[in-house]
Design a protein around this motif. Structure first.
Motif, PDB file in Angstrom:
ATOM      1  N   ILE A   1       3.486  -2.593   3.901  1.00  0.00           N
ATOM      2  CA  ILE A   1       2.836  -3.972   3.656  1.00  0.00           C
ATOM      3  C   ILE A   1       1.449  -4.108   4.386  1.00  0.00           C
ATOM      4  O   ILE A   1       1.565  -3.622   5.513  1.00  0.00           O
ATOM      5  CB  ILE A   1       3.651  -4.967   3.869  1.00  0.00           C
ATOM      6  CG1 ILE A   1       4.952  -4.875   2.706  1.00  0.00           C
ATOM      7  CG2 ILE A   1       2.880  -6.472   3.641  1.00  0.00           C
ATOM      8  CD1 ILE A   1       5.920  -5.951   2.967  1.00  0.00           C
ATOM      9  N   LYS A   2       0.527  -4.510   3.647  1.00  0.00           N
ATOM     10  CA  LYS A   2      -0.724  -4.643   4.335  1.00  0.00           C
ATOM     11  C   LYS A   2      -1.228  -6.067   4.250  1.00  0.00           C
ATOM     12  O   LYS A   2      -1.067  -6.631   3.316  1.00  0.00           O
ATOM     13  CB  LYS A   2      -2.027  -3.724   3.877  1.00  0.00           C
ATOM     14  CG  LYS A   2      -3.321  -4.103   4.571  1.00  0.00           C
ATOM     15  CD  LYS A   2      -4.382  -2.973   3.911  1.00  0.00           C
ATOM     16  CE  LYS A   2      -5.654  -3.515   4.649  1.00  0.00           C
ATOM     17  NZ  LYS A   2      -6.946  -2.627   4.121  1.00  0.00           N
ATOM     18  N   MET A   3      -1.695  -6.441   5.200  1.00  0.00           N
ATOM     19  CA  MET A   3      -2.372  -7.954   5.248  1.00  0.00           C
ATOM     20  C   MET A   3      -3.727  -8.004   5.855  1.00  0.00           C
ATOM     21  O   MET A   3      -4.164  -7.262   6.498  1.00  0.00           O
ATOM     22  CB  MET A   3      -1.512  -8.884   6.214  1.00  0.00           C
ATOM     23  CG  MET A   3      -0.110  -8.801   5.790  1.00  0.00           C
ATOM     24  SD  MET A   3       0.944 -10.205   6.695  1.00  0.00           S
ATOM     25  CE  MET A   3       0.472  -9.668   8.503  1.00  0.00           C
TER      26      MET A   3
ATOM     27  N   ASP B   1       0.909  -1.262   0.082  1.00  0.00           N
ATOM     28  CA  ASP B   1      -0.072  -0.022   0.019  1.00  0.00           C
ATOM     29  C   ASP B   1       0.981   1.318  -0.031  1.00  0.00           C
ATOM     30  O   ASP B   1       1.846   1.147   0.801  1.00  0.00           O
ATOM     31  CB  ASP B   1      -0.944   0.048   1.285  1.00  0.00           C
ATOM     32  CG  ASP B   1      -2.405  -0.478   0.813  1.00  0.00           C
ATOM     33  OD1 ASP B   1      -2.311  -1.132  -0.203  1.00  0.00           O
ATOM     34  OD2 ASP B   1      -3.240  -0.155   1.707  1.00  0.00           O
ATOM     35  N   ALA B   2       0.719   2.284  -0.785  1.00  0.00           N
ATOM     36  CA  ALA B   2       1.383   3.327  -0.876  1.00  0.00           C
ATOM     37  C   ALA B   2       1.140   4.376   0.365  1.00  0.00           C
ATOM     38  O   ALA B   2       1.896   5.140   0.892  1.00  0.00           O
ATOM     39  CB  ALA B   2       0.887   4.035  -2.177  1.00  0.00           C
TER      40      ALA B   2
ATOM     41  N   GLY C   1       1.592  -2.312   8.235  1.00  0.00           N
ATOM     42  CA  GLY C   1       2.887  -2.714   8.777  1.00  0.00           C
ATOM     43  C   GLY C   1       3.971  -1.187   8.972  1.00  0.00           C
ATOM     44  O   GLY C   1       3.164  -0.230   8.587  1.00  0.00           O
ATOM     45  N   SER C   2       5.067  -1.379   9.120  1.00  0.00           N
ATOM     46  CA  SER C   2       5.869  -0.149   9.280  1.00  0.00           C
ATOM     47  C   SER C   2       5.763   0.589   8.049  1.00  0.00           C
ATOM     48  O   SER C   2       5.957  -0.135   7.025  1.00  0.00           O
ATOM     49  CB  SER C   2       7.120  -0.605  10.247  1.00  0.00           C
ATOM     50  OG  SER C   2       7.701  -1.238   9.392  1.00  0.00           O
ATOM     51  N   ASP C   3       6.358   1.885   7.929  1.00  0.00           N
ATOM     52  CA  ASP C   3       6.629   2.590   7.105  1.00  0.00           C
ATOM     53  C   ASP C   3       7.947   2.355   6.223  1.00  0.00           C
ATOM     54  O   ASP C   3       8.820   1.575   6.907  1.00  0.00           O
ATOM     55  CB  ASP C   3       6.880   4.084   7.399  1.00  0.00           C
ATOM     56  CG  ASP C   3       5.667   4.649   7.895  1.00  0.00           C
ATOM     57  OD1 ASP C   3       4.536   4.152   7.891  1.00  0.00           O
ATOM     58  OD2 ASP C   3       5.785   6.003   8.382  1.00  0.00           O
TER      59      ASP C   3
ATOM     60  N   THR D   1       7.039  -4.327  13.312  1.00  0.00           N
ATOM     61  CA  THR D   1       6.076  -3.157  14.175  1.00  0.00           C
ATOM     62  C   THR D   1       5.308  -2.765  13.104  1.00  0.00           C
ATOM     63  O   THR D   1       5.469  -1.820  12.704  1.00  0.00           O
ATOM     64  CB  THR D   1       6.957  -2.660  15.094  1.00  0.00           C
ATOM     65  OG1 THR D   1       8.076  -3.170  15.808  1.00  0.00           O
ATOM     66  CG2 THR D   1       6.211  -1.640  16.018  1.00  0.00           C
ATOM     67  N   PRO D   2       3.755  -3.024  13.470  1.00  0.00           N
ATOM     68  CA  PRO D   2       2.685  -2.671  12.599  1.00  0.00           C
ATOM     69  C   PRO D   2       2.268  -1.031  12.960  1.00  0.00           C
ATOM     70  O   PRO D   2       2.797  -0.574  14.249  1.00  0.00           O
ATOM     71  CB  PRO D   2       1.663  -3.646  12.774  1.00  0.00           C
ATOM     72  CG  PRO D   2       1.835  -3.985  14.241  1.00  0.00           C
ATOM     73  CD  PRO D   2       3.453  -4.159  14.514  1.00  0.00           C
TER      74      PRO D   2
END
Length: 214
Positions: free
Chosen positions: A140-142, A127-128, A155-157, A187-188
């Motif tokens: 990153i997204k889940m 994801d941007a 998730g983290s930047d 670390t999200p």
């Protein structure tokens, strides 16, 4: 357990899936075929995938890889609901390499968006920008649906990269989603509380496509 890789937009990948507390391997696509329209499941369970579009075989991080164009290239197993739905735990891992960052592109999806028009509830993707937990970029997204409810993870930047990454999603009943990148726990920015139940709603396993690519 994961040893290969995949590629989209210029992402390259190979994927393994393990289920249940014993982490039994239930699928492993190595993308070593070099030709044809079948991604062979080397786990011995017969969960072969159908190669669609015109992806290229390439040299991966370890062994073979497949290069997806981010458009109509993908590998799909339409029987995945038979062996993923009902699991109380799952691990999905893959080697991945993209040629860009700052993109909204999926690389694992558990529903065919060309049929359902959805898939955002069951996927791993780039994801941007964060949306559920505002302010994040290049992450990153889940997400996963269970009989106990929906779980999302952002998730983290700046975890999107053009380097090879070993990406692993881990879930078990009652626990939050976990993301490991190159063996390190991420670390999200945000993570929904764990739901107790079994995986539900899976209709296909697709590599090289995301929920925004239908």
């Amino acid at each position: 357990m994961c040893r290969r890789l995949f590629c989209l937009i210029s992402i390259v990948v190979a994927i393994s899936i393990a289920g249940n507390a014993s982490a039994d391997l239930i699928l492993h696509w190595e993308f070593n075929e070099g030709s044809g329209t079948t991604a062979i499941d080397s786990s011995g369970n017969g969960h072969d995938g159908t190669i669609e579009g015109n992806p290229d075989w390439e040299v991966g991080k370890i062994g073979g890889a497949m290069h997806f164009d981010g458009s109509d290239d993908r590998v799909i197993d339409e029987t995945a609901g038979d062996y993923i739905n009902g699991l109380e735990a799952i691990t999905i891992c893959l080697w991945i390499k993209s040629d860009i960052v700052g993109t909204d592109k999926g690389f694992v999806i558990l529903e065919d968006p060309s049929v359902s028009g959805g898939g955002d509830n069951r996927n791993i993707r780039y994801d941007a920008a964060s949306w559920a937990w505002e302010g994040g970029t290049n992450l990153i997204k889940m997400a996963l649906d269970t009989t106990g409810g929906h779980q999302a993870f952002e998730g983290s930047d700046n975890t999107q990269t053009t380097d090879w990454q070993h990406v692993t999603m881990v879930w078990s009943s009652g626990n939050e989603l976990l993301l490991y990148i190159n063996g390190q726990l991420d670390t999200p920015r945000g993570n929904d509380a764990g739901t107790k139940g079994t995986i539900t709603g899976v209709t296909a396993l697709i590599i090289g496509q995301g929920c925004k690519d239908e």
